[in-house]
Scaffold this motif. Structure first.
Motif, PDB file in Angstrom:
ATOM      1  N   VAL A 123       0.814  -1.246   0.109  1.00  0.00           N
ATOM      2  CA  VAL A 123      -0.068   0.093  -0.079  1.00  0.00           C
ATOM      3  C   VAL A 123       0.914   1.117  -0.017  1.00  0.00           C
ATOM      4  O   VAL A 123       0.543   2.372  -0.778  1.00  0.00           O
ATOM      5  CB  VAL A 123      -0.983   0.146   1.073  1.00  0.00           C
ATOM      6  N   LYS A 124       2.054   1.138   0.770  1.00  0.00           N
ATOM      7  CA  LYS A 124       3.097   2.332   0.470  1.00  0.00           C
ATOM      8  C   LYS A 124       3.437   2.641  -0.718  1.00  0.00           C
ATOM      9  O   LYS A 124       3.661   3.835  -1.153  1.00  0.00           O
ATOM     10  CB  LYS A 124       4.120   2.184   1.511  1.00  0.00           C
ATOM     11  N   GLY A 125       3.852   1.531  -1.498  1.00  0.00           N
ATOM     12  CA  GLY A 125       4.242   1.664  -2.692  1.00  0.00           C
ATOM     13  C   GLY A 125       3.282   2.400  -3.767  1.00  0.00           C
ATOM     14  O   GLY A 125       3.528   2.995  -4.476  1.00  0.00           O
ATOM     15  N   ALA A 126       1.973   1.715  -3.709  1.00  0.00           N
ATOM     16  CA  ALA A 126       0.922   2.116  -4.336  1.00  0.00           C
ATOM     17  C   ALA A 126       0.629   3.768  -3.982  1.00  0.00           C
ATOM     18  O   ALA A 126       0.504   4.685  -4.876  1.00  0.00           O
ATOM     19  CB  ALA A 126      -0.524   1.528  -4.021  1.00  0.00           C
ATOM     20  N   LEU A 127       0.904   4.254  -2.717  1.00  0.00           N
ATOM     21  CA  LEU A 127       0.702   5.472  -2.456  1.00  0.00           C
ATOM     22  C   LEU A 127       1.882   6.594  -3.062  1.00  0.00           C
ATOM     23  O   LEU A 127       1.578   7.637  -3.624  1.00  0.00           O
ATOM     24  CB  LEU A 127       0.840   5.614  -0.794  1.00  0.00           C
ATOM     25  N   GLY A 128       3.240   5.893  -3.020  1.00  0.00           N
ATOM     26  CA  GLY A 128       4.089   6.498  -3.714  1.00  0.00           C
ATOM     27  C   GLY A 128       3.892   6.740  -5.296  1.00  0.00           C
ATOM     28  O   GLY A 128       4.111   7.900  -5.833  1.00  0.00           O
TER      29      GLY A 128
ATOM     30  N   ASN B 192      10.007   9.588   1.236  1.00  0.00           N
ATOM     31  CA  ASN B 192      10.262   9.390  -0.247  1.00  0.00           C
ATOM     32  C   ASN B 192       9.452   8.476  -0.738  1.00  0.00           C
ATOM     33  O   ASN B 192       9.502   7.418  -0.295  1.00  0.00           O
ATOM     34  CB  ASN B 192      11.872   9.114  -0.066  1.00  0.00           C
ATOM     35  N   PRO B 193       8.618   8.858  -1.780  1.00  0.00           N
ATOM     36  CA  PRO B 193       7.817   7.759  -2.443  1.00  0.00           C
ATOM     37  C   PRO B 193       8.432   6.691  -3.206  1.00  0.00           C
ATOM     38  O   PRO B 193       7.965   5.770  -3.387  1.00  0.00           O
ATOM     39  CB  PRO B 193       7.090   8.463  -3.630  1.00  0.00           C
ATOM     40  N   GLY B 194       9.692   6.812  -3.563  1.00  0.00           N
ATOM     41  CA  GLY B 194      10.556   5.774  -4.348  1.00  0.00           C
ATOM     42  C   GLY B 194      11.109   4.778  -3.343  1.00  0.00           C
ATOM     43  O   GLY B 194      11.870   4.031  -3.918  1.00  0.00           O
TER      44      GLY B 194
ATOM     45  N   ARG C 271      -6.759  13.274  -0.328  1.00  0.00           N
ATOM     46  CA  ARG C 271      -6.791  13.009  -1.862  1.00  0.00           C
ATOM     47  C   ARG C 271      -6.624  11.373  -1.860  1.00  0.00           C
ATOM     48  O   ARG C 271      -7.168  10.752  -2.686  1.00  0.00           O
ATOM     49  CB  ARG C 271      -5.616  13.638  -2.451  1.00  0.00           C
ATOM     50  N   ILE C 272      -5.674  10.615  -0.895  1.00  0.00           N
ATOM     51  CA  ILE C 272      -5.606   9.386  -0.997  1.00  0.00           C
ATOM     52  C   ILE C 272      -5.710   8.789   0.582  1.00  0.00           C
ATOM     53  O   ILE C 272      -5.100   9.434   1.294  1.00  0.00           O
ATOM     54  CB  ILE C 272      -4.107   9.088  -1.561  1.00  0.00           C
ATOM     55  N   VAL C 273      -6.465   7.866   0.600  1.00  0.00           N
ATOM     56  CA  VAL C 273      -6.583   7.220   2.172  1.00  0.00           C
ATOM     57  C   VAL C 273      -6.501   5.768   1.908  1.00  0.00           C
ATOM     58  O   VAL C 273      -6.794   5.161   0.850  1.00  0.00           O
ATOM     59  CB  VAL C 273      -8.179   7.671   2.021  1.00  0.00           C
ATOM     60  N   SER C 274      -5.924   5.366   2.889  1.00  0.00           N
ATOM     61  CA  SER C 274      -6.026   3.931   3.244  1.00  0.00           C
ATOM     62  C   SER C 274      -6.196   3.694   4.504  1.00  0.00           C
ATOM     63  O   SER C 274      -5.555   4.336   5.628  1.00  0.00           O
ATOM     64  CB  SER C 274      -4.651   3.113   2.520  1.00  0.00           C
ATOM     65  N   ARG C 275      -6.953   2.515   5.155  1.00  0.00           N
ATOM     66  CA  ARG C 275      -6.877   2.623   6.464  1.00  0.00           C
ATOM     67  C   ARG C 275      -5.820   1.989   7.139  1.00  0.00           C
ATOM     68  O   ARG C 275      -5.260   2.586   8.293  1.00  0.00           O
ATOM     69  CB  ARG C 275      -7.909   1.222   6.900  1.00  0.00           C
TER      70      ARG C 275
ATOM     71  N   ALA D  83      11.946  -8.899  -3.140  1.00  0.00           N
ATOM     72  CA  ALA D  83      12.291  -8.734  -4.514  1.00  0.00           C
ATOM     73  C   ALA D  83      10.852  -8.659  -5.381  1.00  0.00           C
ATOM     74  O   ALA D  83      10.207  -9.376  -4.852  1.00  0.00           O
ATOM     75  CB  ALA D  83      13.147  -9.660  -4.768  1.00  0.00           C
ATOM     76  N   GLY D  84      10.918  -7.622  -6.172  1.00  0.00           N
ATOM     77  CA  GLY D  84       9.681  -7.647  -6.958  1.00  0.00           C
ATOM     78  C   GLY D  84       8.496  -7.065  -6.375  1.00  0.00           C
ATOM     79  O   GLY D  84       7.476  -6.987  -7.006  1.00  0.00           O
ATOM     80  N   VAL D  85       8.741  -6.391  -5.193  1.00  0.00           N
ATOM     81  CA  VAL D  85       7.560  -5.842  -4.375  1.00  0.00           C
ATOM     82  C   VAL D  85       7.926  -4.136  -4.146  1.00  0.00           C
ATOM     83  O   VAL D  85       9.119  -4.075  -3.826  1.00  0.00           O
ATOM     84  CB  VAL D  85       7.290  -6.262  -3.017  1.00  0.00           C
ATOM     85  N   GLN D  86       7.055  -3.397  -4.601  1.00  0.00           N
ATOM     86  CA  GLN D  86       7.212  -1.956  -4.699  1.00  0.00           C
ATOM     87  C   GLN D  86       6.945  -1.690  -3.269  1.00  0.00           C
ATOM     88  O   GLN D  86       5.948  -1.878  -2.570  1.00  0.00           O
ATOM     89  CB  GLN D  86       6.138  -1.221  -5.885  1.00  0.00           C
ATOM     90  N   GLY D  87       7.826  -0.910  -2.704  1.00  0.00           N
ATOM     91  CA  GLY D  87       7.748  -0.187  -1.411  1.00  0.00           C
ATOM     92  C   GLY D  87       7.271   1.135  -1.498  1.00  0.00           C
ATOM     93  O   GLY D  87       6.757   1.831  -2.504  1.00  0.00           O
ATOM     94  N   GLY D  88       7.487   2.045  -0.514  1.00  0.00           N
ATOM     95  CA  GLY D  88       7.350   3.569  -0.708  1.00  0.00           C
ATOM     96  C   GLY D  88       7.033   4.043   0.605  1.00  0.00           C
ATOM     97  O   GLY D  88       7.410   3.699   1.612  1.00  0.00           O
ATOM     98  N   SER D  89       6.267   5.287   0.583  1.00  0.00           N
ATOM     99  CA  SER D  89       6.170   6.280   1.809  1.00  0.00           C
ATOM    100  C   SER D  89       4.845   5.683   2.393  1.00  0.00           C
ATOM    101  O   SER D  89       3.969   4.956   1.892  1.00  0.00           O
ATOM    102  CB  SER D  89       5.827   7.468   1.162  1.00  0.00           C
TER     103      SER D  89
END
Length: 313
Positions: free
Chosen positions: A216-221, A293-295, A272-276, A301-307
């Motif tokens: 979900v953090k990767g999606a947010l980024g 940092n969104p990036g 704007r962007i909401v997640s429980r 491996a193979g999993v997008q992370g993020g903020s």
């Protein structure tokens, strides 16, 4: 289908021919003013049969029409020479009722067949005119992706992007503009996402984005990074609800419910962007004033992370 349409046209031509020939004979045999009743009653029979409020409406109406002709003819001209025109009118009206009933049944069967064909094509065609997946196909792929995520232990994130509905009774220009706007939004998302991601319209005012191997953090980024482009394409400042498997839900249906709840919360609160998950994390961690940092990568491996956190207006 074309052969069915041809048969229906043939029946329509037969009805017209029967009306013309039978009505002409009945009017020829009736020299008096009652002859004008024949075309009027023929039209009434055909109209009732094609309207088809009840089974065999044309046949029932033809019997009533024949009785009406006999009664009015008797009142106007008496019994003098009543046999031949009455017989001709009765045969014409009754035959017309039978033929019109058959035509109505064939037309109704053709309409049902066309509807069936349309639904079948709709079911078998995975993408809509905008280029996005249709929701019924996207649902199946989401369920399959969640099942794979459960088996191979990777996250799947669903984002619902809220956009404006097309106003009721909109003119053609407004509808075309809305379709172009949605097509542009889909184009932007498809150009920014991976081939494994899925873009679909869940409803008129919700666009769904399925992101496998993404937290979900990767999606947010990802969403924060491309939000300016999304805003331009959508023509509005959208609200986005995000939910992650398995953190927020363990089933595809529950994942959709969680994302929709987050979207509605965003619309109500102005976020704007909401997640429980992110909301609960923001409550547990005091704000530091530094934007994450969104990036940044936080997954395997193979999993997008993020903020972390939520984006506010």
């Amino acid at each position: 289908m074309s052969s069915r349409i041809s048969r229906t046209k043939a029946w329509a031509a037969f009805v017209a021919a029967w009306t013309g020939i039978g009505g002409g004979v009945a009017m020829y045999l009736e020299p008096g003013e009652s002859r004008l009743l024949v075309p009027v009653l023929c039209g009434f029979v055909v109209t009732a049969a094609l309207w088809h409020p009840l089974p065999r409406t044309g046949t029932i109406t033809s019997v009533l029409a024949a009785g009406t002709f006999v009664g009015l003819r008797y009142l106007v001209q008496g019994t003098d020479g009543i046999a031949q025109p009455t017989l001709a009118a009765a045969v014409t009206l009754f035959g017309l009722g039978l033929l019109a009933d058959s035509l109505a049944a064939r037309a109704e069967a053709d309409a049902l067949q066309r509807r069936h064909d349309t639904l079948l094509i709709e079911e078998l065609t995975p993408t809509s005119a905008t280029g996005a997946l249709k929701w019924q196909h996207a649902q199946k792929q989401l369920a399959e992706e969640v099942a794979r995520g459960r088996r191979y232990k990777y996250p799947v994130t669903l984002a619902l992007i809220g956009i404006d509905k097309v106003i009721e009774n909109a003119d053609d220009a407004s509808i075309e503009a809305a379709v172009r706007q949605r097509s542009e939004l889909v184009r932007v998302l498809l150009s920014r996402t991976r081939t494994s991601d899925r873009v679909s319209f869940r409803s008129e005012d919700q666009l769904a984005l399925v992101l496998p191997h993404t937290t979900v953090k990767g999606a947010l980024g990802f969403l924060e990074k491309h939000l300016p482009d999304i805003k331009v394409a959508a023509g509005v400042d959208p609200r986005i609800g995000v939910a992650e498997f398995p953190t927020d839900a363990g089933l595809a249906e529950d994942l959709v419910t969680e994302a929709e709840s987050a979207l509605e919360f965003g619309r109500a609160s102005g976020m704007r962007i909401v997640s429980r998950t992110l909301l609960m994390g923001a409550q547990e961690q005091p704000p530091t004033g530094a934007r994450p940092n969104p990036g940044a990568s936080s997954g395997g491996a193979g999993v997008q992370g993020g903020s972390g956190g939520v984006s506010r207006t």
